[in-house]
Design a protein around this motif. Sequence first.
Motif, PDB file in Angstrom:
ATOM      1  N   TYR A 182     -13.073  11.266  -5.246  1.00  0.00           N
ATOM      2  CA  TYR A 182     -11.700  11.637  -4.764  1.00  0.00           C
ATOM      3  C   TYR A 182     -10.727  10.389  -4.816  1.00  0.00           C
ATOM      4  CZ  TYR A 182     -13.875  15.909  -3.384  1.00  0.00           C
ATOM      5  OH  TYR A 182     -14.860  17.080  -2.981  1.00  0.00           O
ATOM      6  N   GLY A 183      -9.396  10.781  -4.869  1.00  0.00           N
ATOM      7  CA  GLY A 183      -8.525   9.640  -4.964  1.00  0.00           C
ATOM      8  C   GLY A 183      -7.835   9.589  -5.865  1.00  0.00           C
ATOM      9  N   ILE A 184      -6.742   8.518  -5.930  1.00  0.00           N
ATOM     10  CA  ILE A 184      -6.076   7.882  -7.008  1.00  0.00           C
ATOM     11  C   ILE A 184      -6.886   7.172  -8.109  1.00  0.00           C
ATOM     12  CG2 ILE A 184      -3.790   6.675  -8.092  1.00  0.00           C
ATOM     13  CD1 ILE A 184      -3.004   7.136  -5.002  1.00  0.00           C
ATOM     14  N   THR A 231      -4.775  12.071  -9.456  1.00  0.00           N
ATOM     15  CA  THR A 231      -5.442  12.315  -8.418  1.00  0.00           C
ATOM     16  C   THR A 231      -6.484  13.375  -8.392  1.00  0.00           C
ATOM     17  OG1 THR A 231      -3.355  11.570  -7.397  1.00  0.00           O
ATOM     18  CG2 THR A 231      -4.944  12.744  -5.698  1.00  0.00           C
ATOM     19  N   ILE A 232      -7.483  13.161  -7.681  1.00  0.00           N
ATOM     20  CA  ILE A 232      -8.449  14.359  -7.527  1.00  0.00           C
ATOM     21  C   ILE A 232      -8.377  14.363  -6.035  1.00  0.00           C
ATOM     22  CG2 ILE A 232     -10.846  14.883  -7.392  1.00  0.00           C
ATOM     23  CD1 ILE A 232      -9.863  14.688 -10.295  1.00  0.00           C
ATOM     24  N   ILE A 233      -7.777  15.472  -5.638  1.00  0.00           N
ATOM     25  CA  ILE A 233      -7.460  15.878  -4.010  1.00  0.00           C
ATOM     26  C   ILE A 233      -8.916  16.522  -3.088  1.00  0.00           C
ATOM     27  CG2 ILE A 233      -6.334  17.174  -2.427  1.00  0.00           C
ATOM     28  CD1 ILE A 233      -4.173  17.271  -4.719  1.00  0.00           C
ATOM     29  N   ASN A 234      -8.978  15.757  -2.249  1.00  0.00           N
ATOM     30  CA  ASN A 234     -10.438  15.918  -1.364  1.00  0.00           C
ATOM     31  C   ASN A 234      -9.521  17.212  -0.180  1.00  0.00           C
ATOM     32  OD1 ASN A 234     -12.391  16.394   0.245  1.00  0.00           O
ATOM     33  ND2 ASN A 234     -12.091  14.428   1.327  1.00  0.00           N
ATOM     34  N   ILE A 235      -9.943  18.409  -0.646  1.00  0.00           N
ATOM     35  CA  ILE A 235      -9.439  19.462   0.356  1.00  0.00           C
ATOM     36  C   ILE A 235     -10.357  19.365   1.594  1.00  0.00           C
ATOM     37  CG2 ILE A 235      -9.335  21.929   0.524  1.00  0.00           C
ATOM     38  CD1 ILE A 235      -7.730  20.601  -1.667  1.00  0.00           C
ATOM     39  N   LYS A 277       9.987  14.067   6.284  1.00  0.00           N
ATOM     40  CA  LYS A 277      10.441  12.763   6.989  1.00  0.00           C
ATOM     41  C   LYS A 277       9.360  11.766   6.977  1.00  0.00           C
ATOM     42  CE  LYS A 277      13.797  15.359   9.730  1.00  0.00           C
ATOM     43  NZ  LYS A 277      14.221  15.863  10.936  1.00  0.00           N
ATOM     44  N   GLN A 278       8.324  11.845   6.268  1.00  0.00           N
ATOM     45  CA  GLN A 278       7.221  10.737   6.299  1.00  0.00           C
ATOM     46  C   GLN A 278       6.846  10.642   5.125  1.00  0.00           C
ATOM     47  OE1 GLN A 278       4.181  11.390   9.119  1.00  0.00           O
ATOM     48  NE2 GLN A 278       5.402  12.516  10.732  1.00  0.00           N
ATOM     49  N   SER A 279       6.155   9.617   4.639  1.00  0.00           N
ATOM     50  CA  SER A 279       5.733   9.404   3.131  1.00  0.00           C
ATOM     51  C   SER A 279       4.161   9.089   3.173  1.00  0.00           C
ATOM     52  CB  SER A 279       6.416   8.066   2.746  1.00  0.00           C
ATOM     53  OG  SER A 279       6.376   6.945   3.445  1.00  0.00           O
ATOM     54  N   ASN A 280       3.446   9.229   4.389  1.00  0.00           N
ATOM     55  CA  ASN A 280       2.139   8.801   4.193  1.00  0.00           C
ATOM     56  C   ASN A 280       1.401  10.051   4.173  1.00  0.00           C
ATOM     57  OD1 ASN A 280       2.251   9.779   6.927  1.00  0.00           O
ATOM     58  ND2 ASN A 280       1.255   7.911   7.782  1.00  0.00           N
ATOM     59  N   TYR A 281       1.633  11.344   4.392  1.00  0.00           N
ATOM     60  CA  TYR A 281       0.914  12.422   4.385  1.00  0.00           C
ATOM     61  C   TYR A 281      -0.414  12.232   5.247  1.00  0.00           C
ATOM     62  CZ  TYR A 281       4.398  12.298   0.668  1.00  0.00           C
ATOM     63  OH  TYR A 281       5.604  11.842   0.137  1.00  0.00           O
ATOM     64  N   ILE A 282      -0.327  11.931   6.447  1.00  0.00           N
ATOM     65  CA  ILE A 282      -1.342  12.003   7.064  1.00  0.00           C
ATOM     66  C   ILE A 282      -1.047  12.579   8.606  1.00  0.00           C
ATOM     67  CG2 ILE A 282      -3.203  10.503   8.662  1.00  0.00           C
ATOM     68  CD1 ILE A 282      -2.886   8.206   6.208  1.00  0.00           C
ATOM     69  N   TYR A 285      -3.769  13.248   3.288  1.00  0.00           N
ATOM     70  CA  TYR A 285      -3.353  13.704   1.726  1.00  0.00           C
ATOM     71  C   TYR A 285      -2.540  12.337   1.335  1.00  0.00           C
ATOM     72  CZ  TYR A 285      -5.448  18.256   1.940  1.00  0.00           C
ATOM     73  OH  TYR A 285      -6.564  19.189   2.022  1.00  0.00           O
ATOM     74  N   SER A 286      -2.780  11.399   1.718  1.00  0.00           N
ATOM     75  CA  SER A 286      -1.833  10.304   1.044  1.00  0.00           C
ATOM     76  C   SER A 286      -2.206   9.862  -0.307  1.00  0.00           C
ATOM     77  CB  SER A 286      -2.254   8.931   1.989  1.00  0.00           C
ATOM     78  OG  SER A 286      -3.619   8.751   1.968  1.00  0.00           O
ATOM     79  N   ASP A 287      -3.014  10.567  -1.075  1.00  0.00           N
ATOM     80  CA  ASP A 287      -3.293  10.141  -2.208  1.00  0.00           C
ATOM     81  C   ASP A 287      -2.171  10.920  -3.105  1.00  0.00           C
ATOM     82  OD1 ASP A 287      -5.292   8.439  -2.258  1.00  0.00           O
ATOM     83  OD2 ASP A 287      -7.105   9.932  -2.347  1.00  0.00           O
ATOM     84  N   LEU A 288      -1.478  11.920  -2.535  1.00  0.00           N
ATOM     85  CA  LEU A 288      -0.521  12.799  -3.139  1.00  0.00           C
ATOM     86  C   LEU A 288       0.721  11.756  -3.435  1.00  0.00           C
ATOM     87  CD1 LEU A 288      -0.822  16.142  -1.522  1.00  0.00           C
ATOM     88  CD2 LEU A 288      -1.282  15.579  -3.624  1.00  0.00           C
ATOM     89  N   ARG A 289       0.917  10.809  -2.785  1.00  0.00           N
ATOM     90  CA  ARG A 289       2.098   9.936  -2.986  1.00  0.00           C
ATOM     91  C   ARG A 289       2.578   9.399  -4.289  1.00  0.00           C
ATOM     92  NH1 ARG A 289      -1.952   6.622  -1.294  1.00  0.00           N
ATOM     93  NH2 ARG A 289      -2.810   4.776  -2.607  1.00  0.00           N
ATOM     94  N   VAL A 290       1.573   9.876  -5.524  1.00  0.00           N
ATOM     95  CA  VAL A 290       1.701   9.623  -6.750  1.00  0.00           C
ATOM     96  C   VAL A 290       2.526  10.774  -7.310  1.00  0.00           C
ATOM     97  CG1 VAL A 290      -0.221   7.933  -7.211  1.00  0.00           C
ATOM     98  CG2 VAL A 290      -0.510  10.450  -7.531  1.00  0.00           C
ATOM     99  N   LYS A 291       2.873  11.783  -6.702  1.00  0.00           N
ATOM    100  CA  LYS A 291       3.376  13.046  -7.056  1.00  0.00           C
ATOM    101  C   LYS A 291       4.979  13.035  -6.637  1.00  0.00           C
ATOM    102  CE  LYS A 291      -0.486  14.730  -8.289  1.00  0.00           C
ATOM    103  NZ  LYS A 291      -1.071  15.102  -9.808  1.00  0.00           N
ATOM    104  N   LYS A 292       5.586  13.959  -7.092  1.00  0.00           N
ATOM    105  CA  LYS A 292       7.138  13.901  -6.625  1.00  0.00           C
ATOM    106  C   LYS A 292       7.533  15.016  -5.485  1.00  0.00           C
ATOM    107  CE  LYS A 292       9.714  14.517 -10.249  1.00  0.00           C
ATOM    108  NZ  LYS A 292      10.342  14.853 -11.316  1.00  0.00           N
ATOM    109  N   ASP A 293       8.346  14.684  -4.625  1.00  0.00           N
ATOM    110  CA  ASP A 293       8.572  15.682  -3.839  1.00  0.00           C
ATOM    111  C   ASP A 293       7.580  16.545  -3.007  1.00  0.00           C
ATOM    112  OD1 ASP A 293      11.360  15.052  -4.604  1.00  0.00           O
ATOM    113  OD2 ASP A 293      11.469  16.716  -6.172  1.00  0.00           O
ATOM    114  N   VAL A 294       6.727  15.660  -2.557  1.00  0.00           N
ATOM    115  CA  VAL A 294       5.525  16.114  -1.581  1.00  0.00           C
ATOM    116  C   VAL A 294       5.929  16.648  -0.387  1.00  0.00           C
ATOM    117  CG1 VAL A 294       3.129  15.539  -0.472  1.00  0.00           C
ATOM    118  CG2 VAL A 294       3.748  14.478  -2.859  1.00  0.00           C
TER     119      VAL A 294
END
Length: 150
Positions: free
Chosen positions: A35-37, A56-60, A103-108, A77-86
């Motif tokens: 899992y991960g980037i 990214t391989i996403i860990n559900i 309004k955040q960027s860490n997706y946790i 889901y911070s590994d999604l940061r390599v995507k756009k408009d998460v």
Amino acid sequence: GNSITVNVSGGTAPYEYSLDQINWQTSNMFYNLRYGIQKVYVRDAYVCTPVEYEFTIINIINAITPNGDGINDVLDYSDLRVKKDVKISIFDRFGKKVYSSEKQSNYIWNGTENGRSIITGTYWYVLEWIEPDTNTKVTYKNWIIVKNRN
């Protein structure tokens, strides 16, 4: 899942593929990835400088226990940061939004709403993003059990 298939255009076939730039293979498929980037590298028949692509391989995740013990405390889901408009939205059983990543960027998410622990129960979430290379919109819906042990 935890596999990828790499599709290539341009250059001169045959192509070689690698995850580490050391071990090269002729197959464009990779299985049982962590899992991960990660990055995949591709080189053509002239063995010039490889082209790299980040994926990214996403860990559900389906359960968290946000009690501060360092084990399953957050929905990450911070590994999604390599995507756009998460966007990540989490809803209670009545459809009330209890978390939004807009309004955040860490997706946790740590199992709180406005800084307070939510009640133990099942929640639903929606992950949305745009693939940066194809501009394809992806939507994934799932559930999560939040077990507060405080």
